[in-house]
Every structure is written in C-alpha cells, then in structure tokens.
Design an enzyme around this catalytic site. Structure first.
Site, PDB file in Angstrom:
ATOM      1  N   CYS A 117      28.502  57.555  49.882  1.00 44.03           N
ATOM      2  CA  CYS A 117      29.974  57.459  49.877  1.00 44.03           C
ATOM      3  C   CYS A 117      30.642  58.832  49.853  1.00 44.03           C
ATOM      4  O   CYS A 117      31.830  58.952  50.146  1.00 44.03           O
ATOM      5  CB  CYS A 117      30.441  56.633  48.688  1.00 44.03           C
ATOM      6  SG  CYS A 117      29.789  54.959  48.716  1.00 44.03           S
ATOM      7  N   HIS A 172      37.793  57.965  47.194  1.00 42.75           N
ATOM      8  CA  HIS A 172      36.866  56.935  47.668  1.00 42.75           C
ATOM      9  C   HIS A 172      37.212  55.598  47.021  1.00 42.75           C
ATOM     10  O   HIS A 172      37.385  55.513  45.800  1.00 42.75           O
ATOM     11  CB  HIS A 172      35.435  57.347  47.328  1.00 42.75           C
ATOM     12  CG  HIS A 172      34.443  56.270  47.574  1.00 42.75           C
ATOM     13  ND1 HIS A 172      34.380  55.588  48.761  1.00 42.75           N
ATOM     14  CD2 HIS A 172      33.482  55.722  46.772  1.00 42.75           C
ATOM     15  CE1 HIS A 172      33.423  54.679  48.686  1.00 42.75           C
ATOM     16  NE2 HIS A 172      32.864  54.744  47.489  1.00 42.75           N
ATOM     17  N   ASN A 174      34.697  48.381  49.680  1.00 40.39           N
ATOM     18  CA  ASN A 174      34.138  49.736  49.675  1.00 40.39           C
ATOM     19  C   ASN A 174      33.437  49.957  51.012  1.00 40.39           C
ATOM     20  O   ASN A 174      32.386  49.365  51.270  1.00 40.39           O
ATOM     21  CB  ASN A 174      33.153  49.855  48.504  1.00 40.39           C
ATOM     22  CG  ASN A 174      32.452  51.198  48.441  1.00 40.39           C
ATOM     23  OD1 ASN A 174      32.473  51.968  49.395  1.00 40.39           O
ATOM     24  ND2 ASN A 174      31.820  51.468  47.312  1.00 40.39           N
TER      25      ASN A 174
HETATM   26  N1  COA Z   1      30.510  36.676  40.873  1.00 42.05           N
HETATM   27  C1  COA Z   1      30.456  36.183  39.618  1.00 42.05           C
HETATM   28  N2  COA Z   1      29.665  36.715  38.662  1.00 42.05           N
HETATM   29  C2  COA Z   1      28.945  37.790  38.981  1.00 42.05           C
HETATM   30  C3  COA Z   1      28.976  38.352  40.269  1.00 42.05           C
HETATM   31  C4  COA Z   1      29.794  37.757  41.231  1.00 42.05           C
HETATM   32  N3  COA Z   1      29.901  38.209  42.488  1.00 42.05           N
HETATM   33  N4  COA Z   1      28.152  39.421  40.297  1.00 42.05           N
HETATM   34  C5  COA Z   1      27.631  39.546  39.075  1.00 42.05           C
HETATM   35  N5  COA Z   1      28.103  38.562  38.286  1.00 42.05           N
HETATM   36  C6  COA Z   1      27.783  38.290  36.875  1.00 42.05           C
HETATM   37  C7  COA Z   1      26.586  39.049  36.408  1.00 42.05           C
HETATM   38  O1  COA Z   1      25.412  38.364  36.744  1.00 42.05           O
HETATM   39  C8  COA Z   1      26.810  39.111  34.929  1.00 42.05           C
HETATM   40  O2  COA Z   1      26.411  37.896  34.357  1.00 42.05           O
HETATM   41  P1  COA Z   1      25.652  37.842  32.942  1.00 42.05           P
HETATM   42  O3  COA Z   1      26.609  38.472  31.963  1.00 42.05           O
HETATM   43  O4  COA Z   1      25.441  36.392  32.728  1.00 42.05           O
HETATM   44  O5  COA Z   1      24.411  38.635  33.133  1.00 42.05           O
HETATM   45  C9  COA Z   1      28.328  39.172  34.785  1.00 42.05           C
HETATM   46  O6  COA Z   1      28.853  38.755  36.060  1.00 42.05           O
HETATM   47  C10 COA Z   1      28.883  40.535  34.455  1.00 42.05           C
HETATM   48  O7  COA Z   1      28.258  41.471  35.276  1.00 42.05           O
HETATM   49  P2  COA Z   1      28.552  43.007  35.095  1.00 42.05           P
HETATM   50  O8  COA Z   1      27.640  43.758  36.007  1.00 42.05           O
HETATM   51  O9  COA Z   1      28.571  43.357  33.652  1.00 42.05           O
HETATM   52  O10 COA Z   1      30.045  43.095  35.613  1.00 42.05           O
HETATM   53  P3  COA Z   1      30.960  44.365  35.666  1.00 42.05           P
HETATM   54  O11 COA Z   1      32.171  44.125  34.874  1.00 42.05           O
HETATM   55  O12 COA Z   1      30.205  45.632  35.405  1.00 42.05           O
HETATM   56  O13 COA Z   1      31.398  44.394  37.188  1.00 42.05           O
HETATM   57  C11 COA Z   1      30.853  45.556  39.203  1.00 42.05           C
HETATM   58  C12 COA Z   1      30.415  44.529  38.175  1.00 42.05           C
HETATM   59  C13 COA Z   1      29.706  45.753  40.171  1.00 42.05           C
HETATM   60  C14 COA Z   1      32.083  45.034  39.916  1.00 42.05           C
HETATM   61  C15 COA Z   1      31.202  46.886  38.470  1.00 42.05           C
HETATM   62  O14 COA Z   1      30.141  47.237  37.612  1.00 42.05           O
HETATM   63  C16 COA Z   1      31.461  48.011  39.409  1.00 42.05           C
HETATM   64  O15 COA Z   1      32.403  47.990  40.167  1.00 42.05           O
HETATM   65  N6  COA Z   1      30.636  49.089  39.337  1.00 42.05           N
HETATM   66  C17 COA Z   1      30.798  50.217  40.192  1.00 42.05           C
HETATM   67  C18 COA Z   1      30.130  49.934  41.485  1.00 42.05           C
HETATM   68  C19 COA Z   1      30.493  50.930  42.539  1.00 42.05           C
HETATM   69  O16 COA Z   1      31.545  51.520  42.508  1.00 42.05           O
HETATM   70  N7  COA Z   1      29.589  51.077  43.492  1.00 42.05           N
HETATM   71  C20 COA Z   1      29.781  51.874  44.613  1.00 42.05           C
HETATM   72  C21 COA Z   1      29.441  53.262  44.347  1.00 42.05           C
HETATM   73  S1  COA Z   1      29.940  54.257  45.670  1.00 42.05           S
END
Ligand code: COA
Length: 341
Positions: free
Chosen positions: A125, A268, A298
């Site tokens: 990214c 980004h 993204n």
């Molecule tokens: N729909 C519903 N539930 C989902 C899901 C989806 N699409 N994807 C994951 N979950 C669930 C998980 O399994 C987890 O369940 P559990 O608690 O029973 O294990 C729960 O939701 C919470 O997951 P978590 O990973 O803690 O959520 P989060 O608040 O961290 O949000 C992201 C997840 C990925 C949106 C967030 O971490 C994020 O944006 N991270 C940065 C990623 C990023 O910027 N990447 C690109 C880099 S360039």
C-alpha cells in the site's frame, strides 16, 4: 522558495502535470457480500467505513495492467501530453499478472510508449508514495524529464469471497490511478520533505503465502491460506493508528511547515477509523483529510492516486497548494511525501 538544486545542472522544479484513474465495471456492495459469507453491512460500515468496492473481471479483459494503462492514458490526456513524451513508466503494484514481464512493460505496450524505461515497484500500500519520491528525485537529478507513475492493484485476485476470507475480502477493492510527473522551470514546485520506511520484522502482519514453506514458523498449514492475503487485522490497525500521526509530524517538522498550512492530506484509505484518528490528532477540519474509502474500499497502491485524481478533478487540490501524501502497508512499509504543487 527554491527547492534544492543539482550541482552542475540547471535547477529544475517538479510538478504533477496530470492525473487519471480507471475502475473495474463490477461493483460489489456490502449487501452482495452478505450473500457470500457471514457478515453484515452494519459490521463492515462500523469497523471500516466501507460500503462498496470494485472488482475486476478478467474474462472481460480487465486486469491490473489494463486498468493501469487506462489510468495513465487519462493522466496523459489531462497533462495534454502523449505516450511518446514519457521517458519512464513506474507501476506500483503487488498484483502484477505475471512475474515477467513487469506490469510497466505491459502498460508501455498498451499505450504505445515505444522506447521508454519501465519497471514495477512493490511496496504494497506504500508503493505509490514510494514512487512519488523516486520519480521526483529522478527528475530532480536530471536523468528523466517526464515520468508516468501508476498505482494499480487487484487484490480481488488474492481473496476468498466466503467465510474463509471474510476478514480481508470485505476490505479490499480493485483500481488504478496515475499521474504524470514532469520537470518544470518553476523551481518552487516539488517535494518539501519525504520519507520511505520499512521494518521487515513485521512481514508476518500481512503476507500472501504461495506454498507451505512461505508460512511463518508456528502457523498451522491450511490450504485455504495459499494464494490468499493473510492479515493480522488488529495488529495492523494498532500499527497504523500510531504510524500515521508520527509520519505526518516528522514530515511537517522536516519541511518546517505547520499542520494548518497544508491544504490537503491525502492518506492511504485503509480504514475510516484510522483516518479519523489521524485527523483528530492534528485537529484538522473534516474537509482537509480526504476520505473515499466508502466507495472503493482499500485499493492498495491505487488508493492515494485515486484520491488525488478525485481531488484535482473537483478543484479541491490545485496549483499552488501544499499536499501531504502518506501511506502504510505490508512489509511493513510506510512513506510520506509533502509537495508544493
Ligand atoms: N463480518 C462479521 N464478523 C467478522 C468479519 C466480517 N466480515 N470478519 C471478522 N469478523 C469477526 C471475527 O471473526 C471476530 O470474531 P470473534 O470475536 O468471535 O473471534 C470479530 O469479528 C472481531 O474481529 P476483530 O478482528 O477483532 O475486528 P476488528 O475490530 O479488529 O476489525 C478489521 C477488523 C480487519 C476491520 C480491523 O482490524 C482493521 O481494519 N485492521 C486494519 C487492517 C488494514 O488496514 N489493512 C490494510 C493494511 S494496508
């Protein structure tokens, strides 16, 4: 103010002469994803701010390099230049169709650039912002005069649109966006401060394993992992929330520019919550930190130039403005580029 000179050569400024973008036709909404996996529009919007994203269709001729070529053609038209005017093409991408040739060579062929340098740059990214710094300095050093820089990615090719991939496939979208970067006699134009960082110890936070040997020690083998993005979302989130403000602060200090004197922050588009945290940290008004993640998700290396193209087209970014570009991504990598347009 004059921005640097090159010893023994006539000083040149560097300007962004044109921008353009290209999007796949197919739109995948959160409602579409609800039918493919256990998720909900509410969950996705609340956690990321994303409502829809574009996904390419290779059978209809869409690909990373085709989108990249279309974006560059649009940027050339905007700059009132032709492919023959380019002396270098750089494609920032992590989803080239083939490992050889580079996407940049395919783009060169598609736009008819003839004899023109061409290479791909892979910094996930952060790729486009790395590319801005590299293209700027190549022109500043006198080796090149007109460079086509494209950010193009199709992460849909590395996704699983089912429950195995629900934590990543909701985030990423496909796109390409380009700019033409050109030498100018106006030496007030160009980069005021820049940085390129990487900490390879963080490689396991976002990676795409091709075979079992690519999996980090201790990670259990699962066939579903191969060829698909593996991401530690919570850890990347924490990294980004800390890195964005730090990166912006360091770049402002190096350029001796106050946060309020920057006309636009082009960051980004990784997660709306990360963007809002950076905006709040500097007390910026809502309209100074651009957000379009709701419409595209993204788009990896395309994310920053896609914002730039929309901002230029709407007149919100124009000649004379100071613009801060920042990005972070796999590697881990992070990069900044503060421009006097
Ligand atoms: N729909 C519903 N539930 C989902 C899901 C989806 N699409 N994807 C994951 N979950 C669930 C998980 O399994 C987890 O369940 P559990 O608690 O029973 O294990 C729960 O939701 C919470 O997951 P978590 O990973 O803690 O959520 P989060 O608040 O961290 O949000 C992201 C997840 C990925 C949106 C967030 O971490 C994020 O944006 N991270 C940065 C990623 C990023 O910027 N990447 C690109 C880099 S360039």
């Amino acid at each position: 103010m004059s921005i640097g000179t090159t010893s023994g050569r006539r000083p040149v400024g560097v300007r962004i002469a044109g921008t353009g973008s290209a999007l796949p036709k197919r739109c995948l909404t959160n409602a579409d994803l609800e039918k493919m996996m256990e998720t909900s529009d509410e969950w996705i919007v609340q956690r990321t701010g994303i409502r829809e994203r574009r996904i390419l269709n290779r059978e209809e001729g869409e690909s990373t390099s085709q989108l990249a070529a279309d974006a560059l053609k649009a940027a050339l038209a905007d700059a009132k230049l032709t492919a023959a005017d380019l002396d270098l093409i750089i494609v920032a991408t992590m989803t080239a169709e083939m490992s050889c040739p580079a996407s940049a060579s395919l783009v060169s062929n598609l736009i008819g650039a003839g004899d023109c340098g061409a290479f791909d740059l892979t910094a996930a990214c952060s790729g486009f912002v790395y590319g801005l710094n590299i293209a700027h300095d190549l022109i500043k050093g006198g080796a090149h005069r007109t460079i086509g820089l494209i950010g193009a990615d199709a992460l849909s090719t590395l996704m699983q649109y089912n429950n195995h991939g629900r934590s990543t496939s909701i985030i990423f979208g496909d796109a390409a966006a380009a700019c033409v970067i050109k030498a100018t006699d106006d030496t007030s134009k160009g980069i005021l401060a820049q940085s390129m960082h990487s900490d390879g110890r963080g490689w396991k936070e976002i990676y795409v394993p091709r075979c079992i040997q690519d999996l980090p020690p201790g990670v259990e083998f699962d066939e579903n992992k191969l060829g698909h993005v593996q991401m530690n979302g919570a850890s990347v989130f924490k990294f980004a929330v800390g890195t964005f403000p730090e990166l912006i602060q360091q770049t402002l200090e190096e350029a001796n520019v106050a946060a309020v004197d920057v006309d636009m922050y082009v960051c980004h588009q990784s997660n709306q919550r990360i963007l809002h945290a950076a905006r709040d940290r500097f007390g910026l008004p809502e309209d100074k930190l651009y957000v379009n993640i709701d419409r595209y998700g993204n788009t990896v290396a395309a994310s920053v130039p896609l914002c730039l193209d929309e901002l230029r087209k709407s007149g919100r970014v124009r000649d004379g403005h100071k613009v801060m570009f920042v990005a972070f991504g796999g590697g881990l990598t992070w990069s900044s580029s503060l421009w006097q347009l």
